[in-house]
Write a protein that holds these residues in place. Structure first.
Motif, short mmCIF file in Angstrom:
data_model
loop_
_atom_site.label_atom_id
_atom_site.label_comp_id
_atom_site.label_asym_id
_atom_site.label_seq_id
_atom_site.Cartn_x
_atom_site.Cartn_y
_atom_site.Cartn_z
N PHE A 61 126.45 8.38 -52.78
CA PHE A 61 125.62 9.27 -53.77
C PHE A 61 126.79 9.92 -54.08
O PHE A 61 126.73 10.29 -55.49
CB PHE A 61 125.24 10.79 -53.46
CG PHE A 61 123.25 10.94 -52.74
CD1 PHE A 61 122.29 10.74 -53.37
CD2 PHE A 61 123.06 10.48 -51.58
CE1 PHE A 61 121.49 10.85 -53.28
CE2 PHE A 61 122.15 10.21 -51.04
CZ PHE A 61 120.91 10.07 -51.88
N GLN A 113 130.98 11.09 -55.97
CA GLN A 113 131.45 12.90 -55.55
C GLN A 113 130.98 13.25 -56.33
O GLN A 113 130.99 13.73 -57.57
CB GLN A 113 133.15 12.78 -56.15
CG GLN A 113 133.56 13.77 -55.61
CD GLN A 113 134.99 13.78 -56.89
OE1 GLN A 113 135.71 12.48 -56.62
NE2 GLN A 113 135.74 14.69 -57.07
N SER A 114 129.99 14.08 -55.84
CA SER A 114 129.12 15.13 -57.02
C SER A 114 128.82 16.18 -55.62
O SER A 114 128.56 16.48 -54.68
CB SER A 114 127.93 14.70 -57.25
OG SER A 114 126.80 14.29 -56.61
N ASP A 115 128.15 17.25 -56.49
CA ASP A 115 127.71 18.92 -56.28
C ASP A 115 126.42 17.72 -55.10
O ASP A 115 125.38 18.42 -54.11
CB ASP A 115 127.22 19.60 -57.18
CG ASP A 115 128.13 20.34 -57.51
OD1 ASP A 115 129.24 19.93 -57.43
OD2 ASP A 115 128.62 20.82 -58.26
N PHE A 116 125.96 17.20 -55.79
CA PHE A 116 124.36 16.73 -54.97
C PHE A 116 124.39 16.54 -52.98
O PHE A 116 123.86 16.95 -52.44
CB PHE A 116 123.75 15.94 -55.74
CG PHE A 116 122.35 15.44 -55.62
CD1 PHE A 116 121.04 16.21 -55.31
CD2 PHE A 116 121.84 13.75 -54.53
CE1 PHE A 116 119.70 16.64 -55.24
CE2 PHE A 116 120.51 14.10 -54.43
CZ PHE A 116 119.84 15.21 -54.96
N LEU A 136 121.72 21.39 -60.82
CA LEU A 136 123.13 21.18 -59.71
C LEU A 136 123.29 19.52 -60.90
O LEU A 136 122.77 18.57 -61.29
CB LEU A 136 121.52 20.07 -59.05
CG LEU A 136 123.12 19.70 -57.08
CD1 LEU A 136 123.62 21.17 -57.36
CD2 LEU A 136 121.53 19.16 -56.19
N ASP A 137 124.81 19.10 -60.73
CA ASP A 137 125.22 18.05 -60.53
C ASP A 137 125.84 17.66 -60.48
O ASP A 137 126.24 16.89 -59.28
CB ASP A 137 126.64 18.55 -61.49
CG ASP A 137 127.05 17.12 -61.82
OD1 ASP A 137 126.92 16.56 -61.99
OD2 ASP A 137 128.91 17.20 -61.14
N ALA A 138 124.52 15.58 -60.51
CA ALA A 138 123.92 15.10 -59.66
C ALA A 138 125.33 13.55 -60.10
O ALA A 138 124.96 12.41 -59.84
CB ALA A 138 122.82 13.83 -59.19
N ALA A 139 126.30 13.95 -60.75
CA ALA A 139 127.61 12.96 -61.03
C ALA A 139 126.80 11.26 -61.71
O ALA A 139 127.24 10.70 -62.31
CB ALA A 139 128.26 12.64 -60.37
N ILE A 195 119.26 8.14 -58.31
CA ILE A 195 118.17 9.12 -56.59
C ILE A 195 118.39 7.81 -56.48
O ILE A 195 118.16 7.75 -54.98
CB ILE A 195 117.78 9.62 -57.30
CG1 ILE A 195 118.31 10.74 -57.90
CG2 ILE A 195 117.01 10.41 -56.22
CD1 ILE A 195 119.70 12.01 -56.93
N VAL A 216 123.86 10.18 -60.40
CA VAL A 216 123.47 8.99 -59.44
C VAL A 216 122.48 9.19 -60.01
O VAL A 216 121.29 9.61 -60.09
CB VAL A 216 124.39 9.62 -57.99
CG1 VAL A 216 123.72 8.35 -57.29
CG2 VAL A 216 125.85 9.44 -57.85
#
Lengths: 263, 284
Positions: A134, A136-139, B51-54, B58, B56
């Protein structure tokens, strides 16, 4: 029948034995780990002197305050979100797996196994595996905390259900209520106070763990601390630690007050 | 709640019967539960929305995760390090957790005696409790990093950092157990003229030994988890360091799987010993 003298003599030997056992565990471990007790003790005052000189937030570190504060609040909210989502999952799994409300013994064993599995995988492993997929993210931080909390909360909720809800459940069953009615009208309301108490404890815990997850996955307050620490901006790192202390203690006091009212 | 329903058993004939049976008692506790729940839910919804998922994707990330998990759990292998080195590192992490718990338990018990409200004066107890709360609030990893500047990276920093947190945690846990003791037990011994430490070791110690043992073992488990984490994040050695190297540097997920299995076996073993010992103490 033991005479008092014999009893006291045995007790005395037993106490000596326990003290000797603890002492030898300490000595053996410090020998294998090459831990030098004396220099360890001497390091403590040195560490605190160093902290006082370098880590003390100065007027210079005030400029970092807004960005640290923002990251910290973000981290706390992330900890809350992961705990809440984890407890929603955990409550359903716990109902399926507890001895009182659960299905057959196969399902119970499977649930116990899953909970123990999730609990025992090291946080580092979760963080690193998730970081790989995933990025480098908050997720990633959210998922790591979520997966860790699920295992703990399933076990805690199962114990709560078994301790507190069995009598209420029997009473409602006797009136002829259906399974779902029993769960939603008796079990969940009955265990709500303990449930919230545990959720609050888990949030406190997750805020602390979030620092570690952050250092490993490069998110939140842990990442901020790591950057300041590694770039030798110690006054800013000190400011970060100070804010963490304030927030963690505030959360602890707040949740203790809430517990006093609900329990 | 019980006292309320007891009062209602005596029905006053002049009292008007309520038209509708109220299913839920309105009480402060109920309002508190509702407001805490809704507050937590609101924060969760807000956080998840933002939410910051940058960036990505999923779907592919989950797919990648599944691949990694399959490599880990279905094809574990000792990798380039070899099983002997991994077992040695596991032993180091285990010893680290046991040793820091011993330090934490001994110092924690002494501090807990002075911190308990029913044994000492309020100022000393309050002071110790505040200091311990501050030490506890700082995450273990930060303690280790702080000590690693003074002692250098390695065992000394890890032992000190883990011990600091253990002392603070166990002081709180033990003093809560001590405060639950019936005051009359302590008074009875004091009346006979027993000295302070006699009271502690003859009255308090035997009364709370079961809860001391169970708190100490909970701490061993926490310390083991912390020892693994600290090894990874602060380079303090042990199985955590191997875990960090194999997952973060050489990306050998077969080895990660092996390490995870080893850690799980070790924690299950600790749990098993804890359960046995607790039973032994509670039966006595």
């Amino acid at each position: 029948m033991q005479t008092p003298v014999k009893y006291l003599a045995r007790k005395h030997w037993k106490q000596t034995g326990v003290i000797a056992l603890i002492g030898s565990i300490y000595l053996l471990s410090s020998y294998i780990l090459k831990f030098d007790g004396l220099s360890g003790i001497l390091a403590i005052p040195r560490a605190f002197t160093w902290l006082w000189i370098n880590f003390r937030p100065t007027s210079n570190s005030i400029q970092y305050l807004p960005s640290i504060w923002q990251k910290l609040i973000g981290t706390v909210m992330l900890a809350v979100a992961s705990t809440v989502v984890a407890s929603i999952i955990a409550i359903f799994v716990a109902i399926l797996g507890s001895k009182v409300t659960g299905g057959n013994s196969v399902i119970q064993t499977v649930v116990r196994g899953i909970a123990s599995f999730f609990r025992n995988i090291p946080l580092v492993a979760w963080a690193m595996i998730l970081l790989f997929s995933f990025k480098q993210s908050d997720f990633t931080g959210f998922l790591a905390l979520l997966l860790l909390s699920v295992g703990y909360l399933i076990r805690a909720f199962m114990e709560i259900i078994e301790d507190e809800a069995s009598e209420t459940m029997l009473a409602l069953k006797a009136t002829g209520a259906s399974y779902l009615q029993v769960i939603f009208q008796a079990v969940i309301p009955q265990i709500m106070p303990s449930l919230i108490s545990w959720i609050l404890y888990m949030i406190e815990n997750n805020v602390r763990d979030a620092t570690l997850v952050g250092i490993l996955t490069g998110t939140g307050i842990g990442f901020v601390f790591d950057i300041y620490y590694k770039s030798f901006r110690f006054d800013a790192a000190g400011m970060t630690v100070l804010l963490i202390i304030v927030v963690v203690i505030a959360l602890e006091i707040l949740s203790n007050q809430i517990r006093k009212v609900i329990l | 709640m019980i006292s309320n329903s007891d009062e209602r058993l005596v029905v006053d004939p002049n009292d008007q019967q309520p038209k509708k049976i109220r299913l839920h008692e309105a009480s402060l506790s109920r309002y508190m539960i509702l407001s805490v729940l809704s507050f937590l839910t609101l924060i969760t919804i807000y956080t998840l929305m933002n939410l910051d998922a940058a960036g990505v994707k999923i779907g592919s990330a989950v797919h990648g995760l599944m691949m990694t998990l399959r490599q880990m759990f279905l094809q574990p292998s000792a990798g380039s390090d070899g099983i002997v080195l991994l077992l040695q590192s596991l032993g180091i992490s285990l010893l680290l957790s046991i040793m820091t718990t011993v330090i934490g338990a001994v110092i924690g018990f002494v501090l807990a005696v002075f911190a308990s409200k029913n044994l000492t004066n309020a100022y000393l107890g309050g002071g110790i409790r505040i200091i311990m709360a501050i030490i506890r609030a700082i995450p273990t990893i930060i303690w280790v990093l702080i000590f690693s500047i003074v002692c250098g990276l390695g065992t000394n920093a890890a032992v000190l950092g883990l011990s600091f947190h253990s002392v603070a945690y166990l002081t709180k846990a033990y003093s809560e157990s001590i405060e639950e003791i019936d005051q009359s037990t302590i008074e009875a011994l004091k009346v006979t003229g027993s000295k302070f430490w006699v009271v502690v070791f003859q009255a308090i110690w035997p009364t709370i030994i079961a809860s001391l043992v169970s708190w100490t073992f909970i701490r061993v488990e926490i310390n083991f988890a912390n020892a693994v984490a600290v090894g990874a994040a602060a380079g303090a050695g042990g199985i955590g360091y191997q875990l960090f190297v194999s997952s973060g540097m050489s990306f050998d997920f077969h080895e990660v799987g092996m390490i995870v299995y080893l850690v799980i076996v070790a924690t299950l073993l600790l749990e098993f010993i804890a359960v046995k010992l607790r039973k032994a103490y509670i039966v006595k």
